[in-house]
Design a protein around this motif. Sequence first.
Motif, PDB file in Angstrom:
ATOM      1  N   GLU A  84       0.856  -1.190   0.000  1.00 31.75           N
ATOM      2  CA  GLU A  84       0.000   0.000   0.000  1.00 31.75           C
ATOM      3  C   GLU A  84       0.890   1.237   0.000  1.00 31.75           C
ATOM      4  O   GLU A  84       1.822   1.346   0.806  1.00 31.75           O
ATOM      5  CB  GLU A  84      -0.883  -0.020   1.243  1.00 31.75           C
ATOM      6  CG  GLU A  84      -1.982   1.017   1.217  1.00 31.75           C
ATOM      7  CD  GLU A  84      -2.875   0.897   2.437  1.00 31.75           C
ATOM      8  OE1 GLU A  84      -3.180   1.954   3.002  1.00 31.75           O
ATOM      9  OE2 GLU A  84      -3.245  -0.228   2.807  1.00 31.75           O
ATOM     10  N   ALA A  85       0.630   2.160  -0.911  1.00 28.70           N
ATOM     11  CA  ALA A  85       1.470   3.357  -1.023  1.00 28.70           C
ATOM     12  C   ALA A  85       0.618   4.542  -1.441  1.00 28.70           C
ATOM     13  O   ALA A  85      -0.204   4.430  -2.346  1.00 28.70           O
ATOM     14  CB  ALA A  85       2.580   3.120  -2.044  1.00 28.70           C
ATOM     15  N   CYS A  86       0.814   5.660  -0.757  1.00 26.76           N
ATOM     16  CA  CYS A  86       0.067   6.857  -1.125  1.00 26.76           C
ATOM     17  C   CYS A  86       0.932   8.092  -0.905  1.00 26.76           C
ATOM     18  O   CYS A  86       1.875   8.089  -0.111  1.00 26.76           O
ATOM     19  CB  CYS A  86      -1.228   6.966  -0.324  1.00 26.76           C
ATOM     20  SG  CYS A  86      -0.981   7.127   1.445  1.00 26.76           S
ATOM     21  N   GLY A  87       0.597   9.118  -1.656  1.00 26.01           N
ATOM     22  CA  GLY A  87       1.326  10.373  -1.545  1.00 26.01           C
ATOM     23  C   GLY A  87       0.364  11.537  -1.543  1.00 26.01           C
ATOM     24  O   GLY A  87      -0.668  11.501  -2.215  1.00 26.01           O
ATOM     25  N   GLU A  88       0.694  12.545  -0.764  1.00 29.22           N
ATOM     26  CA  GLU A  88      -0.094  13.772  -0.708  1.00 29.22           C
ATOM     27  C   GLU A  88       0.879  14.928  -0.878  1.00 29.22           C
ATOM     28  O   GLU A  88       1.883  15.025  -0.161  1.00 29.22           O
ATOM     29  CB  GLU A  88      -0.788  13.880   0.646  1.00 29.22           C
ATOM     30  CG  GLU A  88      -1.605  15.140   0.806  1.00 29.22           C
ATOM     31  CD  GLU A  88      -2.085  15.326   2.237  1.00 29.22           C
ATOM     32  OE1 GLU A  88      -2.187  16.489   2.644  1.00 29.22           O
ATOM     33  OE2 GLU A  88      -2.328  14.331   2.937  1.00 29.22           O
ATOM     34  N   SER A 122       3.541   5.934   3.196  1.00 29.09           N
ATOM     35  CA  SER A 122       2.765   7.157   3.038  1.00 29.09           C
ATOM     36  C   SER A 122       3.733   8.335   3.009  1.00 29.09           C
ATOM     37  O   SER A 122       4.606   8.450   3.867  1.00 29.09           O
ATOM     38  CB  SER A 122       1.788   7.310   4.212  1.00 29.09           C
ATOM     39  OG  SER A 122       1.112   8.541   4.115  1.00 29.09           O
ATOM     40  N   SER A 124       4.039  12.619   2.532  1.00 26.44           N
ATOM     41  CA  SER A 124       3.388  13.926   2.520  1.00 26.44           C
ATOM     42  C   SER A 124       4.480  14.957   2.270  1.00 26.44           C
ATOM     43  O   SER A 124       5.493  14.973   2.968  1.00 26.44           O
ATOM     44  CB  SER A 124       2.702  14.182   3.861  1.00 26.44           C
ATOM     45  OG  SER A 124       2.268  15.524   3.936  1.00 26.44           O
ATOM     46  N   GLU A 136       5.962   7.864   6.306  1.00 25.24           N
ATOM     47  CA  GLU A 136       5.603   6.795   7.242  1.00 25.24           C
ATOM     48  C   GLU A 136       5.758   5.468   6.514  1.00 25.24           C
ATOM     49  O   GLU A 136       5.212   5.282   5.421  1.00 25.24           O
ATOM     50  CB  GLU A 136       4.169   6.944   7.752  1.00 25.24           C
ATOM     51  CG  GLU A 136       3.800   5.874   8.746  1.00 25.24           C
ATOM     52  CD  GLU A 136       2.417   6.049   9.356  1.00 25.24           C
ATOM     53  OE1 GLU A 136       2.021   5.166  10.136  1.00 25.24           O
ATOM     54  OE2 GLU A 136       1.736   7.045   9.059  1.00 25.24           O
TER      55      GLU A 136
END
Length: 180
Positions: A84-88, A122, A124, A136
């Motif tokens: 799971e990988a996300c960027g903001e 994650s 940011s 994170e």
Amino acid sequence: AELYGGIELDVAPQLHRVNRLLALAKADCPETEKLLKHAAVLTAYIKRRCNLLLLSHQQAALPARELILALTESLEYIRLCRIEACGEYKDDTAIPSGHILLAYRLFETALEEYFDDVEAVSVSLRSAGGLKLNLEIAGVSVPQDILAGEIAAEGGSLSVTCEDGSALLHLRFPKGGAGA
């Protein structure tokens, strides 16, 4: 020639690791697909790192979008590995090239060493008023002194907290960088 030699030296550890992963994959390893996906993550980093190095050689400051593009592509490849990988991302102000290069190196270094244990990532990023990168990584612990000397030399600060099976990294560079 000096520029390209420096770039080659910069990404040599990742190139070596890609070659090792590909050699293992050729050896009829049962984890061939996993090895190839990990190699793809490293290859994306190498490509983006080389691009950032070339751009930084031409400009003292780069738009934050260059770092955003690099992080976004890396996260896409990480997702291929079923992580799971996300960027903001917020803002697109100019950031000293050295800060961008260090932020991307921190991202890669923190992930690369412990890649097999990473459960989620994650990111940011804020660039207004100086670079602020929060990272994170679930499933790993990261050393408190990761890239500490390089970050301090550029006028930045890094705090690393490891708790509940996750590493939290907070990288800060003041606007304008060292001496600002």
